[in-house]
Design a protein around this motif. Sequence first.
Motif, PDB file in Angstrom:
ATOM      1  N   HIS A  73       0.938  -1.236   0.146  1.00  0.00           N
ATOM      2  CA  HIS A  73      -0.160  -0.179   0.072  1.00  0.00           C
ATOM      3  C   HIS A  73       1.028   1.237   0.059  1.00  0.00           C
ATOM      4  O   HIS A  73       2.145   1.189   0.669  1.00  0.00           O
ATOM      5  N   ALA A  74       0.570   2.235  -0.785  1.00  0.00           N
ATOM      6  CA  ALA A  74       1.272   3.517  -0.798  1.00  0.00           C
ATOM      7  C   ALA A  74       1.439   4.231   0.607  1.00  0.00           C
ATOM      8  O   ALA A  74       2.458   5.038   0.720  1.00  0.00           O
ATOM      9  N   GLY A  75       0.574   4.070   1.450  1.00  0.00           N
ATOM     10  CA  GLY A  75       0.689   4.636   2.580  1.00  0.00           C
ATOM     11  C   GLY A  75       1.679   4.181   3.564  1.00  0.00           C
ATOM     12  O   GLY A  75       2.024   4.485   4.631  1.00  0.00           O
ATOM     13  N   GLY A  76       2.252   2.825   3.418  1.00  0.00           N
ATOM     14  CA  GLY A  76       3.288   2.154   3.999  1.00  0.00           C
ATOM     15  C   GLY A  76       2.780   1.998   5.509  1.00  0.00           C
ATOM     16  O   GLY A  76       1.804   1.263   5.803  1.00  0.00           O
ATOM     17  N   PRO A  77       3.706   2.591   6.628  1.00  0.00           N
ATOM     18  CA  PRO A  77       3.352   2.036   7.786  1.00  0.00           C
ATOM     19  C   PRO A  77       1.881   2.760   8.348  1.00  0.00           C
ATOM     20  O   PRO A  77       1.263   2.026   9.241  1.00  0.00           O
ATOM     21  N   THR A  97       5.491   9.204  10.053  1.00  0.00           N
ATOM     22  CA  THR A  97       6.079   8.905   8.904  1.00  0.00           C
ATOM     23  C   THR A  97       6.381  10.354   8.041  1.00  0.00           C
ATOM     24  O   THR A  97       7.275  10.728   7.400  1.00  0.00           O
ATOM     25  N   LEU A  98       5.230  11.116   8.310  1.00  0.00           N
ATOM     26  CA  LEU A  98       5.333  12.264   7.414  1.00  0.00           C
ATOM     27  C   LEU A  98       6.342  13.287   7.848  1.00  0.00           C
ATOM     28  O   LEU A  98       7.011  13.811   7.120  1.00  0.00           O
ATOM     29  N   HIS A 297      15.833  13.030  -4.138  1.00  0.00           N
ATOM     30  CA  HIS A 297      14.761  12.866  -5.094  1.00  0.00           C
ATOM     31  C   HIS A 297      13.787  11.935  -4.562  1.00  0.00           C
ATOM     32  O   HIS A 297      12.759  11.904  -4.746  1.00  0.00           O
ATOM     33  N   GLY A 298      14.396  10.742  -4.207  1.00  0.00           N
ATOM     34  CA  GLY A 298      13.765   9.499  -3.695  1.00  0.00           C
ATOM     35  C   GLY A 298      12.867   9.868  -2.375  1.00  0.00           C
ATOM     36  O   GLY A 298      11.706   9.336  -2.296  1.00  0.00           O
ATOM     37  N   ILE A 299      13.536  10.558  -1.719  1.00  0.00           N
ATOM     38  CA  ILE A 299      12.441  10.859  -0.227  1.00  0.00           C
ATOM     39  C   ILE A 299      11.291  11.998  -0.785  1.00  0.00           C
ATOM     40  O   ILE A 299      10.172  11.808  -0.234  1.00  0.00           O
ATOM     41  N   ILE A 300      11.410  12.749  -1.764  1.00  0.00           N
ATOM     42  CA  ILE A 300      10.271  13.429  -2.478  1.00  0.00           C
ATOM     43  C   ILE A 300       9.319  12.562  -2.912  1.00  0.00           C
ATOM     44  O   ILE A 300       7.893  12.791  -2.675  1.00  0.00           O
ATOM     45  N   MET A 301       9.622  11.502  -3.566  1.00  0.00           N
ATOM     46  CA  MET A 301       8.905  10.401  -3.993  1.00  0.00           C
ATOM     47  C   MET A 301       8.019   9.817  -2.557  1.00  0.00           C
ATOM     48  O   MET A 301       6.835   9.623  -2.833  1.00  0.00           O
ATOM     49  N   GLY A 302       8.915   9.483  -1.673  1.00  0.00           N
ATOM     50  CA  GLY A 302       8.139   9.007  -0.477  1.00  0.00           C
ATOM     51  C   GLY A 302       7.303   9.743   0.289  1.00  0.00           C
ATOM     52  O   GLY A 302       6.178   9.168   0.560  1.00  0.00           O
ATOM     53  N   PHE A 368      13.136  11.584  14.832  1.00  0.00           N
ATOM     54  CA  PHE A 368      12.132  11.287  15.958  1.00  0.00           C
ATOM     55  C   PHE A 368      10.839  10.561  15.049  1.00  0.00           C
ATOM     56  O   PHE A 368      10.350   9.603  15.734  1.00  0.00           O
ATOM     57  N   GLY A 369      10.419  11.268  13.994  1.00  0.00           N
ATOM     58  CA  GLY A 369       9.408  10.707  13.350  1.00  0.00           C
ATOM     59  C   GLY A 369       9.625   9.162  12.868  1.00  0.00           C
ATOM     60  O   GLY A 369       8.638   8.291  13.081  1.00  0.00           O
ATOM     61  N   ALA A 370      10.881   8.829  12.509  1.00  0.00           N
ATOM     62  CA  ALA A 370      11.231   7.617  12.148  1.00  0.00           C
ATOM     63  C   ALA A 370      11.130   6.469  13.202  1.00  0.00           C
ATOM     64  O   ALA A 370      10.696   5.570  13.127  1.00  0.00           O
TER      65      ALA A 370
END
Length: 461
Positions: A73-77, A97-98, A297-302, A368-370
């Motif tokens: 799922h795109a929402g992951g956690p 996560t956000l 770039h990858g984290i923007i995608m995430g 902290f979020g992670a």
Amino acid sequence: MAEQVKRELKRSLKTIHLWGIAVGLVISGEYFGWSYGWDKAGTLGFMITCLVIAAMYTTFIFSYTELTTSIPHAGGPFAYARRAFGPTGGYIAGMATLIEFVFAPPAIALAIGAYLGVQFPGLDPKHAALGAYIVFMFVNVIGVTIAATFELCVTILAILELMVFMGVVAPGFAWSNFMAHGWSGADQFSSASISGMFAAIPFAIWFFLAIEGAAMAAEEAEDPRKTIPRAYISGILTLVVLAIGVMVFAGGVGDWRQLANINEPLPKAMQMVVGVDSGWLHMLVWIGLFGLIASFHGIIMGYSRQIYALGRAGYLPSVLAKVNQRFQTPHWAILAGGVVGVAAIYADSVVQLQGMTLTAAIITMSVFGAIVMYIISMGALFKLRRSEPHLDRPYSVPFYPIFPCVALILALVALVAMIYFNQTIFAIFIGFMVGGYVYFLATSKARDEAPHDEMLVMVGE
């Protein structure tokens, strides 16, 4: 009754793309950020911290893969926690996560500016960071296959560049340099060394932060139940080897204390060996940018997929779940995260937190979020094992329950240590979580009216 959600993201990513995303999300951590841990713990103390955190991530990824393949799922956690614990659990995981994914890019963007500053001393790193946001938000908008292929290419270049770095500085390496002042700035182990190792936890996590973000591309992966495990397992092995290699070689070329509080430790380490005017140094700066760009770039995608999933489920305004009809990408979600990131970049001149540079403070906020997300994800794994024993699990975590227990315990220890050493930043983090929860409570109607997603619905809901 609410309608079932219609999936609009395009499935086109292969195992190699997902490996590129998993490693690319993280690889900037090998280029900068980790050296702040030397300032806290010294080279030897930080090495111990990094090995413990590597154990946490390895057991976490093996455990997390069970969730990603069971619930692609795109929402992951957010998706896993909502299915396990209901809407409130989904909110906690989604918001954490956000925060992780929205606050990591501005730190990386500032490092991009710092690397460019080596070549162009008059360049304002904040302006370079803004330019990076504009370019790579556009790349993410124009299509996921283009974005993922670009991510794969720059990730491979970044790995090659790290290997070149280690090869070029190897002639100047000496264990005596790495071990000098290796315990919190002292030559002898003491109680201060233990304190320093705990204080350095956020920067050890930065070596691996965001690898879990590949799960957010699950709805765009071909056969995610096979491709994601392969990508994750090969990805974590790649990153552990690179992290240890880069840290050891950089610390052994001279006085590592000159590298401990800067955003461009690798060019400075190479400069100690080859000099200021060497072509190797200029090559490292230019090609080294690929490592930062890969993660940025990858984290923007995430973050865009996380915002998209939260908007689709009614946890954020529904406009953020709109997909561009031409490119089939969540364009408003991409732009929304960018606005927050740019604001963080330009807070550099007005924010001073706990005597840290803004980059170190942003890294700590992201971590902290992670950590909160890792904790609730492991909780979701245990809960779903009990509540849904017949859930299709194409991949099962090995050595259950040992691996998820190790990941959970180490994450809890890391969280307690981070709160102790970063109380101001933690207070701001809690402020974000509480503010988001107020919005969550005020918008229950939007969630009730959101289309039901068959992979999020709990048994009996």
